[in-house]
Design a protein around this motif. Sequence first.
Motif, PDB file in Angstrom:
ATOM      1  N   ARG A   1      36.523  34.929  37.545  1.00  0.00           N
ATOM      2  CA  ARG A   1      35.988  36.052  38.317  1.00  0.00           C
ATOM      3  C   ARG A   1      36.185  35.895  39.818  1.00  0.00           C
ATOM      4  NH1 ARG A   1      29.985  35.737  36.317  1.00  0.00           N
ATOM      5  NH2 ARG A   1      30.539  33.529  36.559  1.00  0.00           N
ATOM      6  N   GLY A   2      36.343  34.664  40.306  1.00  0.00           N
ATOM      7  CA  GLY A   2      36.530  34.480  41.734  1.00  0.00           C
ATOM      8  C   GLY A   2      35.866  33.226  42.270  1.00  0.00           C
ATOM      9  N   PHE A   3      35.570  33.246  43.578  1.00  0.00           N
ATOM     10  CA  PHE A   3      35.074  32.092  44.317  1.00  0.00           C
ATOM     11  C   PHE A   3      33.641  32.354  44.783  1.00  0.00           C
ATOM     12  CE2 PHE A   3      39.606  32.674  44.884  1.00  0.00           C
ATOM     13  CZ  PHE A   3      40.146  31.416  44.695  1.00  0.00           C
TER      14      PHE A   3
ATOM     15  N   GLY B   1      39.979  39.369  49.585  1.00  0.00           N
ATOM     16  CA  GLY B   1      39.248  39.995  48.496  1.00  0.00           C
ATOM     17  C   GLY B   1      37.996  40.672  48.988  1.00  0.00           C
ATOM     18  N   THR B   2      37.087  40.929  48.062  1.00  0.00           N
ATOM     19  CA  THR B   2      35.806  41.554  48.396  1.00  0.00           C
ATOM     20  C   THR B   2      34.677  40.676  47.878  1.00  0.00           C
ATOM     21  OG1 THR B   2      35.952  42.893  46.380  1.00  0.00           O
ATOM     22  CG2 THR B   2      36.672  43.916  48.423  1.00  0.00           C
ATOM     23  N   ALA B   3      33.593  40.635  48.650  1.00  0.00           N
ATOM     24  CA  ALA B   3      32.444  39.797  48.319  1.00  0.00           C
ATOM     25  C   ALA B   3      31.283  40.654  47.831  1.00  0.00           C
ATOM     26  CB  ALA B   3      32.011  38.983  49.534  1.00  0.00           C
ATOM     27  N   ALA B   4      30.576  40.152  46.842  1.00  0.00           N
ATOM     28  CA  ALA B   4      29.365  40.801  46.336  1.00  0.00           C
ATOM     29  C   ALA B   4      28.357  39.719  45.993  1.00  0.00           C
ATOM     30  CB  ALA B   4      29.676  41.654  45.104  1.00  0.00           C
ATOM     31  N   LYS B   5      27.081  40.029  46.153  1.00  0.00           N
ATOM     32  CA  LYS B   5      26.036  39.056  45.858  1.00  0.00           C
ATOM     33  C   LYS B   5      26.020  38.724  44.375  1.00  0.00           C
ATOM     34  CE  LYS B   5      23.020  40.502  49.657  1.00  0.00           C
ATOM     35  NZ  LYS B   5      21.739  41.156  50.037  1.00  0.00           N
ATOM     36  N   VAL B   6      25.793  37.458  44.062  1.00  0.00           N
ATOM     37  CA  VAL B   6      25.663  37.055  42.665  1.00  0.00           C
ATOM     38  C   VAL B   6      24.275  37.439  42.182  1.00  0.00           C
ATOM     39  CG1 VAL B   6      27.255  35.137  43.062  1.00  0.00           C
ATOM     40  CG2 VAL B   6      24.787  34.725  43.137  1.00  0.00           C
TER      41      VAL B   6
ATOM     42  N   GLY C   1      21.099  33.249  49.033  1.00  0.00           N
ATOM     43  CA  GLY C   1      21.747  33.407  47.734  1.00  0.00           C
ATOM     44  C   GLY C   1      23.258  33.317  47.830  1.00  0.00           C
ATOM     45  N   GLY C   2      23.899  33.682  46.747  1.00  0.00           N
ATOM     46  CA  GLY C   2      25.337  33.504  46.638  1.00  0.00           C
ATOM     47  C   GLY C   2      26.125  34.784  46.791  1.00  0.00           C
ATOM     48  N   TYR C   3      27.391  34.604  47.161  1.00  0.00           N
ATOM     49  CA  TYR C   3      28.382  35.670  47.152  1.00  0.00           C
ATOM     50  C   TYR C   3      29.538  35.232  46.257  1.00  0.00           C
ATOM     51  CZ  TYR C   3      26.327  37.995  51.250  1.00  0.00           C
ATOM     52  OH  TYR C   3      25.490  38.654  52.122  1.00  0.00           O
ATOM     53  N   ARG C   4      30.046  36.167  45.489  1.00  0.00           N
ATOM     54  CA  ARG C   4      31.262  35.920  44.722  1.00  0.00           C
ATOM     55  C   ARG C   4      32.384  36.757  45.341  1.00  0.00           C
ATOM     56  NH1 ARG C   4      29.462  36.131  40.150  1.00  0.00           N
ATOM     57  NH2 ARG C   4      29.750  33.949  39.521  1.00  0.00           N
ATOM     58  N   VAL C   5      33.470  36.074  45.694  1.00  0.00           N
ATOM     59  CA  VAL C   5      34.627  36.757  46.260  1.00  0.00           C
ATOM     60  C   VAL C   5      35.614  37.037  45.138  1.00  0.00           C
ATOM     61  CG1 VAL C   5      36.545  36.608  47.876  1.00  0.00           C
ATOM     62  CG2 VAL C   5      34.307  35.654  48.501  1.00  0.00           C
TER      63      VAL C   5
END
Length: 238
Positions: free
Chosen positions: A85-87, A124-129, A188-192
């Motif tokens: 899914r990403g980083f 890419g794009t980042a969104a909160k986990v 919290g986290g971000y997934r790129v």
Amino acid sequence: MTDREGGPARAASASLNPAAMRKQYRREGLDERALAAGPMEQFARWFAEAARDGLYEPNAMIVSTVAADGAPDSRTVLLKQYDRRGFVFYTNYSSRKGADLDGDPRVALLFPWHPLARQVRVTGTAAKVPPEETAAYFRTRPHGSQIGAWASDQSAVVPGRDTLDRAYADVAARHPEGVEVPVPPHWGGYRVTPHTVEFWQGRENRLHDRLRYVRLGDGDGDATGGDTPGWRVERLAP
């Protein structure tokens, strides 16, 4: 050091000419036929090699964001997870990067593995986990790091170091070692999710290998970010 006239220090700095600093890269090249089917699998290969070769913090990456006024900003953070899914990285959501990503989720990552003459560049794009994913990771952090997440209002101006030390001591007094520290709501986290992933391998005479995976759009295959078709590979001039 230097005096006000600049003496020894000025002479030393003048002798350090960055334009004359050159290294000849002699590592094995990167061939399209040797690439993994998808970028995350290829990243896993290179990341394992970086760790095996003893690089200091191979999970350190530069994260670049864009502010509301269009100004770019970069900082080094630590990669904490990667999969199809990403980083993923973790931070204070009220920090400068958090504010930037709230306004514009576009992000760039850079893994600068200089001793291997390698880079990995990601856009890419980042969104909160999800909160449960953040909580699961937070529980694995050392107690001091958990306290620090509460004590530091990241990116805010503070009067001095004493302010941070007092804030840390106050939180630590409320949550001593052995007492569970709750997850801060502002942390919290971000997934790129990657859109492009470039693998850069240094070669002799500055004729470097640059192979870039480009994620295909809807209707062009599997664009879920997995390691199945849904990516095309481009070779870029160095």
